[in-house]
Design a protein around this motif. Structure first.
Motif, mmCIF file in Angstrom:
data_model
loop_
_atom_site.group_PDB
_atom_site.id
_atom_site.type_symbol
_atom_site.label_atom_id
_atom_site.label_comp_id
_atom_site.label_asym_id
_atom_site.label_seq_id
_atom_site.Cartn_x
_atom_site.Cartn_y
_atom_site.Cartn_z
ATOM 1 N N ASP A 9 0.803 -1.217 0.000
ATOM 2 C CA ASP A 9 0.000 0.000 0.000
ATOM 3 C C ASP A 9 0.840 1.273 0.000
ATOM 4 O OD1 ASP A 9 0.972 0.134 2.557
ATOM 5 O OD2 ASP A 9 -0.977 0.059 3.539
ATOM 6 N N GLY A 10 2.179 1.139 -0.092
ATOM 7 C CA GLY A 10 3.047 2.296 -0.177
ATOM 8 C C GLY A 10 3.249 3.038 1.134
ATOM 9 N N ARG A 11 2.717 2.558 2.213
ATOM 10 C CA ARG A 11 2.770 3.267 3.491
ATOM 11 C C ARG A 11 4.077 3.052 4.246
ATOM 12 N NH1 ARG A 11 -1.120 6.819 3.097
ATOM 13 N NH2 ARG A 11 -3.084 5.924 2.494
ATOM 14 N N ASN A 12 5.109 2.633 3.565
ATOM 15 C CA ASN A 12 6.354 2.308 4.242
ATOM 16 C C ASN A 12 7.415 3.386 4.095
ATOM 17 O OD1 ASN A 12 6.525 1.813 1.495
ATOM 18 N ND2 ASN A 12 8.310 0.541 1.805
ATOM 19 N N VAL A 13 7.182 4.423 3.333
ATOM 20 C CA VAL A 13 8.183 5.452 3.121
ATOM 21 C C VAL A 13 8.224 6.349 4.359
ATOM 22 C CG1 VAL A 13 8.851 7.434 1.720
ATOM 23 C CG2 VAL A 13 7.937 5.383 0.623
ATOM 24 N N ASN A 14 9.357 6.336 5.032
ATOM 25 C CA ASN A 14 9.542 7.117 6.237
ATOM 26 C C ASN A 14 10.567 8.198 5.951
ATOM 27 O OD1 ASN A 14 10.497 8.060 8.789
ATOM 28 N ND2 ASN A 14 9.615 6.245 9.750
ATOM 29 N N LEU A 15 10.100 9.411 5.710
ATOM 30 C CA LEU A 15 11.013 10.496 5.355
ATOM 31 C C LEU A 15 11.972 10.829 6.486
ATOM 32 C CD1 LEU A 15 8.747 12.906 3.286
ATOM 33 C CD2 LEU A 15 10.422 11.243 2.454
ATOM 34 N N SER A 16 11.530 10.699 7.724
ATOM 35 C CA SER A 16 12.417 10.976 8.855
ATOM 36 C C SER A 16 13.635 10.057 8.825
ATOM 37 C CB SER A 16 11.650 10.814 10.171
ATOM 38 O OG SER A 16 12.496 11.068 11.253
ATOM 39 N N ASP A 17 13.421 8.764 8.565
ATOM 40 C CA ASP A 17 14.547 7.824 8.446
ATOM 41 C C ASP A 17 15.454 8.208 7.283
ATOM 42 O OD1 ASP A 17 13.604 6.367 10.581
ATOM 43 O OD2 ASP A 17 12.875 4.679 9.380
ATOM 44 N N MET A 18 14.838 8.561 6.161
ATOM 45 C CA MET A 18 15.624 8.936 4.989
ATOM 46 C C MET A 18 16.465 10.180 5.286
ATOM 47 S SD MET A 18 14.436 9.813 1.097
ATOM 48 C CE MET A 18 14.065 11.543 1.357
ATOM 49 N N TYR A 19 15.856 11.190 5.901
ATOM 50 C CA TYR A 19 16.579 12.424 6.215
ATOM 51 C C TYR A 19 17.733 12.153 7.181
ATOM 52 C CZ TYR A 19 12.656 15.010 4.115
ATOM 53 O OH TYR A 19 11.705 15.512 3.264
ATOM 54 N N THR A 20 17.530 11.272 8.157
ATOM 55 C CA THR A 20 18.598 10.926 9.107
ATOM 56 C C THR A 20 19.782 10.320 8.361
ATOM 57 O OG1 THR A 20 17.017 10.580 10.894
ATOM 58 C CG2 THR A 20 19.179 9.523 11.121
ATOM 59 N N LYS A 21 19.513 9.421 7.429
ATOM 60 C CA LYS A 21 20.598 8.806 6.653
ATOM 61 C C LYS A 21 21.264 9.818 5.730
ATOM 62 C CE LYS A 21 18.963 4.234 7.267
ATOM 63 N NZ LYS A 21 18.030 3.236 6.992
ATOM 64 N N CYS A 22 20.512 10.799 5.253
ATOM 65 C CA CYS A 22 21.081 11.833 4.389
ATOM 66 C C CYS A 22 22.082 12.712 5.132
ATOM 67 C CB CYS A 22 19.970 12.709 3.802
ATOM 68 S SG CYS A 22 18.980 11.893 2.549
ATOM 69 N N MET A 23 21.959 12.797 6.444
ATOM 70 C CA MET A 23 22.881 13.617 7.227
ATOM 71 C C MET A 23 24.303 13.057 7.205
ATOM 72 S SD MET A 23 21.147 16.176 8.248
ATOM 73 C CE MET A 23 22.263 16.902 9.411
ATOM 74 N N MET A 24 24.464 11.798 6.783
ATOM 75 C CA MET A 24 25.788 11.170 6.739
ATOM 76 C C MET A 24 26.574 11.563 5.497
ATOM 77 S SD MET A 24 25.026 7.346 8.081
ATOM 78 C CE MET A 24 23.335 7.065 8.502
ATOM 79 N N SER A 25 25.967 12.330 4.598
ATOM 80 C CA SER A 25 26.638 12.653 3.351
ATOM 81 C C SER A 25 26.385 14.108 2.960
ATOM 82 C CB SER A 25 26.124 11.733 2.231
ATOM 83 O OG SER A 25 26.633 12.137 0.984
ATOM 84 N N ASP A 26 27.390 14.720 2.391
ATOM 85 C CA ASP A 26 27.249 16.069 1.842
ATOM 86 C C ASP A 26 27.210 16.036 0.318
ATOM 87 O OD1 ASP A 26 27.190 17.400 4.280
ATOM 88 O OD2 ASP A 26 29.377 17.477 4.404
ATOM 89 N N ASN A 27 26.962 14.863 -0.234
ATOM 90 C CA ASN A 27 26.983 14.687 -1.684
ATOM 91 C C ASN A 27 25.588 14.827 -2.295
ATOM 92 O OD1 ASN A 27 29.701 14.160 -1.549
ATOM 93 N ND2 ASN A 27 29.455 11.955 -1.556
ATOM 94 N N PRO A 28 25.551 15.007 -3.611
ATOM 95 C CA PRO A 28 24.264 14.974 -4.324
ATOM 96 C C PRO A 28 23.605 13.606 -4.173
ATOM 97 C CG PRO A 28 26.015 15.815 -5.738
ATOM 98 C CD PRO A 28 26.672 15.273 -4.500
ATOM 99 N N SER A 29 22.326 13.532 -4.527
ATOM 100 C CA SER A 29 21.556 12.299 -4.357
ATOM 101 C C SER A 29 20.859 11.892 -5.647
ATOM 102 C CB SER A 29 20.476 12.499 -3.292
ATOM 103 O OG SER A 29 21.036 12.883 -2.080
#
Length: 156
Positions: A9-29
């Motif tokens: 049902d697509g209800r698994n996308v957790n932006l908070s988790d994604m944003y936390t992992k993004c903090m580990m990199s200063d690179n483009p995505s």
């Protein structure tokens, strides 16, 4: 970051988790989304951060469709009826509940519900507001994510 729908049902996308992992990199995505039989996403030139800094990105950002073999470059035009002149690129905006790419070209809401209306800031010359511009990425203007991955692009 990787997310696959266990319930379909697509209800698994957790932006908070994604944003936390993004903090580990200063690179483009590179964002990769699968919805039904469509695969598409976006290249984002700057790190994804939710810091209240507002819109970010550069004209090198783009949206793409692997399914249709299309690249939608950033064109920075304002949609008809919106005469707001942007002082910097409206490439993408990360907020706690959503990530907006372009001025509504692709919006991903926390939980995996999405919407698209191409030709706001990214496009290939379709008529803004047309059904083709609304449905070209996912076959429909409103959709749910089946799977999503976000890759950090290493720069040497």
């Amino acid at each position: 970051y990787s997310s696959a729908a266990a319930t379909g049902d697509g209800r698994n996308v957790n932006l908070s988790d994604m944003y936390t992992k993004c903090m580990m990199s200063d690179n483009p995505s590179l964002l990769i989304i699968k919805s039904n039989n469509y695969i598409f996403g976006a290249y984002l030139s700057h790190p994804i951060r939710v810091t209240g800094s507002g819109w970010t990105g550069a004209p090198s950002c783009f949206i793409y469709s692997s399914t249709l073999d299309l690249k939608f470059p950033y064109h920075a035009r304002n949609p008809p009826g919106n005469s707001t002149i942007q002082s910097k690129p409206v490439a993408f905006l990360a907020e706690r509940d959503s990530i907006t790419i372009g001025n509504g070209d692709l919006i991903i809401h926390d939980g995996g519900e999405c919407e698209t209306r191409m030709e706001s800031c990214y496009g290939i010359g379709l008529t803004y507001g047309s059904s083709e511009a609304k449905c070209i990425l996912a076959g429909t203007s409103f959709f749910e994510i089946d799977e999503m991955e976000l890759w950090m692009v290493g720069i040497n």
